[in-house]
Scaffold this active site. Structure first.
Site, PDB file in Angstrom:
ATOM      1  N   ASP A   1      -8.760  -6.481  -5.010  1.00  0.00           N
ATOM      2  CA  ASP A   1      -8.272  -5.325  -3.694  1.00  0.00           C
ATOM      3  C   ASP A   1      -9.276  -3.811  -4.898  1.00  0.00           C
ATOM      4  O   ASP A   1      -8.829  -3.829  -6.032  1.00  0.00           O
ATOM      5  CB  ASP A   1      -7.389  -4.930  -3.627  1.00  0.00           C
ATOM      6  CG  ASP A   1      -6.310  -3.497  -3.273  1.00  0.00           C
ATOM      7  OD1 ASP A   1      -7.285  -2.766  -2.781  1.00  0.00           O
ATOM      8  OD2 ASP A   1      -5.043  -3.647  -2.761  1.00  0.00           O
TER       9      ASP A   1
ATOM     10  N   SER B   1       0.692  -0.951  -0.001  1.00  0.00           N
ATOM     11  CA  SER B   1       0.178   0.137   0.260  1.00  0.00           C
ATOM     12  C   SER B   1       1.219   1.553  -0.115  1.00  0.00           C
ATOM     13  O   SER B   1       1.543   1.970  -0.897  1.00  0.00           O
ATOM     14  CB  SER B   1      -1.293  -0.058   1.242  1.00  0.00           C
ATOM     15  OG  SER B   1      -1.514   1.098   1.265  1.00  0.00           O
TER      16      SER B   1
ATOM     17  N   HIS C   1      -7.914  -4.768  -0.054  1.00  0.00           N
ATOM     18  CA  HIS C   1      -6.810  -4.189  -0.189  1.00  0.00           C
ATOM     19  C   HIS C   1      -5.960  -5.429   0.618  1.00  0.00           C
ATOM     20  O   HIS C   1      -4.721  -5.512   1.503  1.00  0.00           O
ATOM     21  CB  HIS C   1      -6.618  -3.182   0.149  1.00  0.00           C
ATOM     22  CG  HIS C   1      -5.592  -2.375   0.121  1.00  0.00           C
ATOM     23  ND1 HIS C   1      -4.899  -2.221  -0.740  1.00  0.00           N
ATOM     24  CD2 HIS C   1      -4.814  -0.864   0.781  1.00  0.00           C
ATOM     25  CE1 HIS C   1      -3.606  -1.167  -0.308  1.00  0.00           C
ATOM     26  NE2 HIS C   1      -3.960  -1.115   0.626  1.00  0.00           N
TER      27      HIS C   1
END
Lengths: 378, 378
Positions: free
Chosen positions: A318, A153, A351
């Site tokens: 995601d 991320s 995610h």
């Protein structure tokens, strides 16, 4: 699992007296970074791996604390003896970024100019600023070149930034569940979260420390919202569906559905430990990240300086940073004739999958790091 | 366009002195519904169409007000002379639902028991309660059977509910961009919005009227969040991308990106006119809608009483109520051997597409209503 833990660890801290010039033009002087290390740095200093954290994580990547054995590092399933990033072979460094709230200098820290917490006066920092600060830590640790810089991320953005900002200082870049820049929708969610915090009357323009309060209600809403974007809709359907806490509708506006209970719990917990100014700062760093910006949007040109080998991983469900965003990075790297390994992992967890112990994902990362280890010992 | 408007319209209101028994077990006595009508009811009373509204809309479906010619009805592109729901042929009724804040009895209205606004004491109402209240309005208007009941999103839920609750009282059910029940993710977004409102110190547990304040900050956050879910990510990317208001980063936490400016503007505007208790009430009605709940989750069984013909429409980029949700309804209707027309419109605008003037979508609805008109004149 315990047998493969790095065990009891302790954070260290490093003070930097030289001012750090920031992207914004401002500077920060006399700051401290808190970090942890696992494994042993080899004599050639060639086996160091930097782990970069995302929004709410810290330097505490693996292991536990002696005084708090339940506080397991946030990527403990990834880093440890025999784990994908194997601390029997690598010297792993986790660092809390500048502006965060887990010990490194941030908005809660005293401003040397006034002796009071920085609050709203803490400068806005960017992914590039974090990377610069991490490079100074590397200098002080005697690490000229990382075997790998790795993150998921926002952590993946830092790894990417390392690859173009210090191309000679990392051999591999491992960027997981990331994106070359936020979409309008990503920015929009961040803005709603920030608005929730900023409009909490306890925010006091960022100087709530002086008022002895915390904008807990705003932080709670921000975290609840964030949490929705970290999970996939499918995953929420499986985990919570329309389950009710008490069997039937209560015809009121309190918590009735399990998913409400879960979100509010997550929001409450977060608002107890996270700093609101840090939330603003880190979401803004996310918004600003856009290495192609200075190249007229040309990501290939932006990534041209990179020399590392790359591993990119995305997860099918995601929807925050979907696989298509990772593929943009892969395409730009291939344009630059870089060595790129890319995998799209079919995982249901959205995610958050980058933090979870998925066998295929972990086998892939393990295999990639096995190859790096072979280089190290060559 | 103006030539095809129903022109200047005026709301009417109808008072109901008989108590309405609600799904919750509570009752509401002596309530008023505000409504508008367009076109002429034919002698056979067979050409009436009921339009049901979604979260923030009202009885003002089409036309303008004499004293406010800019206040165009929310579905004016759909309803009017020569439009898909053609007021040259149909008598169209728009009604503001019980608990809303545009004139019908709701939380802002005086509680006859105290003379003060209901506030938190206004009962929770459901989609089914709205349909029951609409049925009473139909009684008073002398409409035994609607040619069609139509709505989008939450309005589509009302149309569906009509089809099973009063199967003999509608010939057609037109349900657009809707779902047979909210997903965990849908409920989660509603819960974040409600939490933002409930945790605004100006909310006062729902009795803010007495304090002379409005939980504007909470409403603003709720609306900003809602707005993100109404648009598709693609649409936001095209409309806003990463456009900056002032050309470059300002390194602060104010509005910098166009998408932030847009969302805050939408939030501000909404918080000026919408009632916070109504927001709670309507999002809860959304959460609760689940006609299959009393049938062990069997939607086919739940829809078995339906006798109407059906038009269902979904939009490819609607991630709030995606096409798959409409297809669940279609499948259950086919199981019941109902006449169903279903179209998935390839449109970029997400959930909001149901309100927009898309040629293929409007041609489809027009063709469906042309067939209904042919029945009427047969």
């Amino acid at each position: 699992m315990r047998a493969r833990s790095v065990g009891v660890v302790a954070p260290k801290s490093m003070r930097f007296a030289e001012p750090l010039r920031l992207t914004s033009g401002a500077s920060i002087a006399d700051y401290t970074l808190v970090y942890e290390t696992y494994g042993e740095l080899n004599a050639a200093r060639s086996n160091a791996v930097l782990i970069c954290h995302a929004l709410n994580a810290s330097h505490h990547v693996a292991g536990v604390y002696a005084d708090d054995p339940k506080k397991v590092g946030w990527w403990d399933n990834m880093v440890g003896p025999g784990k994908p990033v194997d601390t029997n072979r690598f010297f792993v460094v986790g660092v809390n970024n500048l502006g965060s709230c887990f010990g490194s200098t941030g908005p809660m820290s005293p401003d040397p100019a006034t002796g009071k917490p920085y609050g709203a006066r803490f400068p806005v920092v960017t992914v590039e600023d974090w990377v610069d600060a991490q490079a100074r830590l590397a200098d002080r640790l005697g690490i000229d070149c990382w075997a790998a810089v790795m993150g998921g991320s926002l952590g993946g953005m830092q790894a990417l930034s390392w690859s173009v900002r210090y191309p000679q200082r990392l051999r591999h870049c491992v960027a997981i569940a990331t994106t070359p820049k936020l979409s309008a929708q990503n920015i929009a969610f961040n803005d709603v979260a920030r608005t929730a915090i900023q409009s909490d009357p306890d925010f006091h323009g960022g100087d709530y420390y002086a008022h002895g309060v915390v904008p807990r209600r705003g932080l709670r809403v921000a975290r609840m919202l964030g949490h929705i974007t970290y999970l996939s809709g499918e995953d929420m359907a499986v985990k919570f569906g329309r389950e009710l806490r008490n069997g039937d509708y209560a015809f009121g506006y309190g918590v009735e559905f399990e998913v409400e209970s879960y979100l509010r719990y997550q929001g409450d917990k977060f608002s107890e430990y996270f700093d609101a100014n840090t939330y603003l700062l880190i979401t803004r760093a996310l918004d600003y990240f856009d290495p192609a910006k200075d190249y007229g949007g040309d990501l290939t040109a932006a990534l041209a300086p990179a020399r590392a080998g790359f591993l990119l991983v995305s997860f099918t469900t995601d929807w925050r940073f979907p696989p298509a965003r990772s593929r943009e990075i892969v395409a730009a790297l291939i344009d630059n004739r870089r060595d790129v390994t890319y995998a799209e992992i079919d995982a249901p967890h959205g995610h958050d999958a980058f933090l979870l112990d998925d066998a295929r994902y972990h086998r892939l990362v393990a295999a990639y790091f096995d190859n790096i280890a072979a280089e190290v010992t060559r």
